[in-house]
Design a protein around this motif. Structure first.
Motif, PDB file in Angstrom:
ATOM      1  N   GLY A   1      15.998  39.736  29.726  1.00  0.00           N
ATOM      2  CA  GLY A   1      15.757  41.416  27.987  1.00  0.00           C
ATOM      3  C   GLY A   1      15.708  42.271  28.481  1.00  0.00           C
ATOM      4  N   ARG A   2      14.954  42.486  29.363  1.00  0.00           N
ATOM      5  CA  ARG A   2      14.688  44.251  30.002  1.00  0.00           C
ATOM      6  C   ARG A   2      15.226  44.947  30.783  1.00  0.00           C
ATOM      7  NH1 ARG A   2       8.657  45.320  31.456  1.00  0.00           N
ATOM      8  NH2 ARG A   2       8.531  47.575  31.393  1.00  0.00           N
ATOM      9  N   HIS A   3      15.387  43.966  31.643  1.00  0.00           N
ATOM     10  CA  HIS A   3      15.699  45.032  32.703  1.00  0.00           C
ATOM     11  C   HIS A   3      17.629  44.758  33.243  1.00  0.00           C
ATOM     12  CE1 HIS A   3      12.132  45.321  34.669  1.00  0.00           C
ATOM     13  NE2 HIS A   3      11.723  43.807  34.673  1.00  0.00           N
ATOM     14  N   ARG A   4      18.075  43.485  32.703  1.00  0.00           N
ATOM     15  CA  ARG A   4      19.437  43.800  32.143  1.00  0.00           C
ATOM     16  C   ARG A   4      20.074  44.151  33.571  1.00  0.00           C
ATOM     17  NH1 ARG A   4      21.089  43.239  26.845  1.00  0.00           N
ATOM     18  NH2 ARG A   4      19.742  43.622  25.056  1.00  0.00           N
ATOM     19  N   PHE A   5      20.258  42.625  34.777  1.00  0.00           N
ATOM     20  CA  PHE A   5      20.508  43.187  35.822  1.00  0.00           C
ATOM     21  C   PHE A   5      22.021  42.749  35.713  1.00  0.00           C
ATOM     22  CE2 PHE A   5      16.134  40.469  36.304  1.00  0.00           C
ATOM     23  CZ  PHE A   5      15.948  42.182  36.880  1.00  0.00           C
ATOM     24  N   ARG A   6      23.006  44.117  36.763  1.00  0.00           N
ATOM     25  CA  ARG A   6      23.996  43.494  37.185  1.00  0.00           C
ATOM     26  C   ARG A   6      24.557  43.775  38.449  1.00  0.00           C
ATOM     27  NH1 ARG A   6      27.722  44.374  32.642  1.00  0.00           N
ATOM     28  NH2 ARG A   6      26.691  44.092  30.433  1.00  0.00           N
ATOM     29  N   VAL A   7      25.960  43.272  38.684  1.00  0.00           N
ATOM     30  CA  VAL A   7      25.484  43.839  39.861  1.00  0.00           C
ATOM     31  C   VAL A   7      26.819  44.735  40.304  1.00  0.00           C
ATOM     32  CG1 VAL A   7      27.641  43.587  42.252  1.00  0.00           C
ATOM     33  CG2 VAL A   7      26.725  41.290  41.108  1.00  0.00           C
ATOM     34  N   SER A   8      25.932  45.754  41.151  1.00  0.00           N
ATOM     35  CA  SER A   8      27.050  47.624  41.463  1.00  0.00           C
ATOM     36  C   SER A   8      27.236  47.350  42.779  1.00  0.00           C
ATOM     37  CB  SER A   8      25.373  48.375  41.440  1.00  0.00           C
ATOM     38  OG  SER A   8      24.216  47.946  42.423  1.00  0.00           O
ATOM     39  N   ALA A   9      27.045  46.940  43.368  1.00  0.00           N
ATOM     40  CA  ALA A   9      27.943  46.858  44.429  1.00  0.00           C
ATOM     41  C   ALA A   9      27.404  45.689  45.202  1.00  0.00           C
ATOM     42  CB  ALA A   9      27.482  48.145  46.008  1.00  0.00           C
ATOM     43  N   VAL A  10      29.559  45.056  46.407  1.00  0.00           N
ATOM     44  CA  VAL A  10      29.230  43.943  46.883  1.00  0.00           C
ATOM     45  C   VAL A  10      29.557  45.009  48.207  1.00  0.00           C
ATOM     46  CG1 VAL A  10      30.219  41.866  47.672  1.00  0.00           C
ATOM     47  CG2 VAL A  10      30.278  42.998  45.341  1.00  0.00           C
ATOM     48  N   VAL A  11      28.486  44.925  48.961  1.00  0.00           N
ATOM     49  CA  VAL A  11      29.052  44.962  50.687  1.00  0.00           C
ATOM     50  C   VAL A  11      29.103  44.193  51.913  1.00  0.00           C
ATOM     51  CG1 VAL A  11      28.366  46.478  52.351  1.00  0.00           C
ATOM     52  CG2 VAL A  11      27.795  47.248  50.265  1.00  0.00           C
ATOM     53  N   HIS A  12      30.567  43.748  52.436  1.00  0.00           N
ATOM     54  CA  HIS A  12      30.972  42.905  53.479  1.00  0.00           C
ATOM     55  C   HIS A  12      30.116  43.141  55.046  1.00  0.00           C
ATOM     56  CE1 HIS A  12      33.447  40.374  50.882  1.00  0.00           C
ATOM     57  NE2 HIS A  12      33.467  41.520  50.400  1.00  0.00           N
ATOM     58  N   GLU A  13      29.140  42.851  55.718  1.00  0.00           N
ATOM     59  CA  GLU A  13      27.936  42.669  56.492  1.00  0.00           C
ATOM     60  C   GLU A  13      28.628  42.218  57.441  1.00  0.00           C
ATOM     61  OE1 GLU A  13      25.652  44.528  56.387  1.00  0.00           O
ATOM     62  OE2 GLU A  13      24.569  45.031  53.741  1.00  0.00           O
ATOM     63  N   SER A  14      29.540  41.384  57.894  1.00  0.00           N
ATOM     64  CA  SER A  14      29.844  41.217  58.216  1.00  0.00           C
ATOM     65  C   SER A  14      31.062  39.640  58.490  1.00  0.00           C
ATOM     66  CB  SER A  14      29.211  39.813  59.804  1.00  0.00           C
ATOM     67  OG  SER A  14      28.918  38.641  59.039  1.00  0.00           O
ATOM     68  N   ASP A  15      31.807  38.610  58.776  1.00  0.00           N
ATOM     69  CA  ASP A  15      33.254  38.356  58.415  1.00  0.00           C
ATOM     70  C   ASP A  15      32.459  37.134  57.859  1.00  0.00           C
ATOM     71  OD1 ASP A  15      34.426  39.528  60.389  1.00  0.00           O
ATOM     72  OD2 ASP A  15      33.932  37.761  61.772  1.00  0.00           O
ATOM     73  N   ASP A  16      31.055  36.191  57.362  1.00  0.00           N
ATOM     74  CA  ASP A  16      30.252  36.238  57.294  1.00  0.00           C
ATOM     75  C   ASP A  16      29.189  35.852  56.294  1.00  0.00           C
ATOM     76  OD1 ASP A  16      28.784  35.638  59.252  1.00  0.00           O
ATOM     77  OD2 ASP A  16      28.347  34.070  59.405  1.00  0.00           O
ATOM     78  N   VAL A  17      28.580  37.303  56.228  1.00  0.00           N
ATOM     79  CA  VAL A  17      27.434  37.879  55.463  1.00  0.00           C
ATOM     80  C   VAL A  17      28.013  38.822  54.567  1.00  0.00           C
ATOM     81  CG1 VAL A  17      24.864  39.029  55.632  1.00  0.00           C
ATOM     82  CG2 VAL A  17      26.262  36.604  57.475  1.00  0.00           C
ATOM     83  N   VAL A  18      27.237  38.817  53.246  1.00  0.00           N
ATOM     84  CA  VAL A  18      27.775  39.979  52.364  1.00  0.00           C
ATOM     85  C   VAL A  18      26.301  39.893  52.180  1.00  0.00           C
ATOM     86  CG1 VAL A  18      27.971  38.435  50.749  1.00  0.00           C
ATOM     87  CG2 VAL A  18      28.589  39.980  50.144  1.00  0.00           C
ATOM     88  N   SER A  19      26.087  41.306  51.455  1.00  0.00           N
ATOM     89  CA  SER A  19      24.827  41.871  50.433  1.00  0.00           C
ATOM     90  C   SER A  19      25.681  42.577  49.235  1.00  0.00           C
ATOM     91  CB  SER A  19      24.457  42.731  51.652  1.00  0.00           C
ATOM     92  OG  SER A  19      23.659  43.779  52.667  1.00  0.00           O
ATOM     93  N   ILE A  20      24.776  41.715  48.286  1.00  0.00           N
ATOM     94  CA  ILE A  20      25.132  42.279  46.899  1.00  0.00           C
ATOM     95  C   ILE A  20      24.008  43.400  46.526  1.00  0.00           C
ATOM     96  CG2 ILE A  20      25.096  41.551  44.779  1.00  0.00           C
ATOM     97  CD1 ILE A  20      27.362  40.305  46.565  1.00  0.00           C
TER      98      ILE A  20
END
Length: 445
Positions: A223-242
């Motif tokens: 409730g305090r921090h209200r997290f949201r996805v700001s970017a999705v980065v594909h590091e490789s074919d099967d690895v992703v950074s959120i």
């Protein structure tokens, strides 16, 4: 490159983890003594089997309450002991609970059957039909049996995380049923006002810990921090950074090396919570997790939309710099276990050596980041590829790469087979156990 020789911790220093472990042992020992005192004070039954059954039931109730404290995810304990060790203790005390409750059922059934001149099964059925609270206790015992069965390694490896987690939620039903059984027929519970107060206090602390650590604190933080996805980065074919943003992240007590249970609030994923480590040191503005598509949950992250609301439980884990005793460090990562190692390197002071073990160079996710970070911090980076883990990280090879290994804190994260092999190698090299830091939950994917 100059190596900074580390200085040992002062011989009188008491590590936070040792204080927390000693405190838990002391609390459990004191409560075991108090339970024995109230048991004796209540008086003994004429049948020895019933006496043993009642004592087993009391200690089963105490172990069940202790179980709740271990999985309550209280920040004070988690930061000092780590979820890995707390969960390991939870598992072993779980089997202790199973055996004490089994002893309670068997001794009580045979004890009352001896007095009634009936068979133990017949007497147990009769108790369930005529004595308040006994049927609830039998249901609770059945739930504990089911949970114990799915906790066995053979079953655990074949169950999806979500299925295993859902079944374990029935443990709370078992706790409520066991408590009402104790209130209804527990002679020790009602033997004196002090005993009644004590047992109400035990259950209040246990259940209160769960509500605080697993309900109230996560709700308050989200409730305090209200997290949201700001970017999705594909590091490789099967690895992703959120990348995750939110409000007042500088006040979130997260450290490099820790992990969260992430719940992405989409139509098809809101009910799934998966553990992913932070792959970058928290900077007060954003958080980052990096995951490999090892299952349905982690594979779905590749299609996550920017702006998606996130419910995060944590931070968890003692895999941080909090327990360091040396100024020089060795960081060993295997596969996607590099994510918390990369975050730790960003946060460490002093000279560091990083060993990154992968099957091939194309599997070296975040290698470019590690290389740039190592250059910036004056650290050494070794990329080890191909071959079985023990051959590539054998004592002679590891000793050649890090001659002063015994003078360093060692941070280790990777798949369990690799971690087991490396732990054996570190033992062969004489690295003191208090200088080795790892947490099996600090894995992504």
């Amino acid at each position: 490159m100059t190596t900074v020789r580390s200085l040992p911790a002062p011989p009188t220093a008491i590590r936070p983890g040792a204080v927390a472990r000693t405190g838990l042992y002391a609390v459990l020992a004191v409560n075991a003594a108090v339970v024995a005192y109230f048991f004796v004070q209540a008086g003994f039954a004429s049948n020895a089997l019933i006496v043993l059954g009642r004592l087993a039931g009391l200690y089963g109730a105490l172990v069940m309450a202790f179980q709740l404290v271990l999985v309550a995810r209280l920040p004070w304990l988690d930061r000092r002991i780590g979820m890995d060790r707390l969960t390991s203790w939870h598992r072993w005390t779980g089997f202790s609970l199973l055996w004490t409750l089994l002893a309670h059922v068997v001794f009580i059934s045979f004890g009352y059957a001896d007095g009634a001149g009936a068979g133990p099964v017949t007497e147990l059925v009769d108790l369930a039909e005529t004595t308040e609270g006994v049927l609830r206790a039998i249901v609770a015992f059945g739930l504990v049996l089911v949970i114990g069965a799915v906790s066995a390694r053979y079953a655990r490896r074949r169950l999806a995380y979500e299925t295993w987690h859902f079944i374990h939620l029935y443990a709370y039903v078992a706790v409520v049923l066991a408590f009402t059984h104790q209130v209804a027929v527990g002679t020790t519970f009602t033997s004196s006002a002090a005993a009644t107060t004590y047992w109400y206090g035990v259950w209040a602390v246990a259940l209160g810990s769960v509500l605080l650590g697993r309900v109230a604190l996560p709700l308050w933080r989200n409730g305090r921090h209200r997290f949201r996805v700001s970017a999705v980065v594909h590091e490789s074919d099967d690895v992703v950074s959120i990348h995750i943003t939110g409000r007042d992240l500088d006040k979130l007590p997260a450290q490099a090396g820790q992990f969260f249970l992430w719940r992405f609030l989409t139509k098809d994923r809101w009910w799934q919570a998966n553990p992913f480590s932070l792959s970058a040191a928290p900077d007060g503005h954003s958080l980052r997790l990096t995951a490999k598509a090892a299952g349905e949950g982690s594979a779905a992250l590749r299609h996550m939309q920017v702006g998606t609301r996130v419910f995060a439980e944590g931070p968890y884990g003692a895999f941080t710099t909090l327990h360091r005793t040396r100024t020089a460090s060795l960081l060993i990562a295997g596969g996607v276990g590099v994510t918390p190692i990369r975050a730790l390197l960003e946060d460490l002071d002093g000279h560091a050596v990083v060993i990154y073990r992968v099957a091939s160079e194309r599997d070296a996710v975040l290698h470019d980041e590690l290389r740039d970070l190592a250059l910036a911090k004056g650290a050494e980076l070794h990329l080890v590829t191909g071959g079985p883990v023990p051959d590539k990280l054998a004592p002679r090879e590891l000793g050649r790469m890090v001659p002063d290994i015994a003078d360093r804190d060692v941070f280790l994260c990777g798949p369990p087979p690799m971690m087991n092999a490396v732990l054996g190698t570190l033992d062969d090299l004489g690295v003191p156990k208090q200088q080795i830091h790892f947490e099996r939950f600090s894995l992504a994917g």
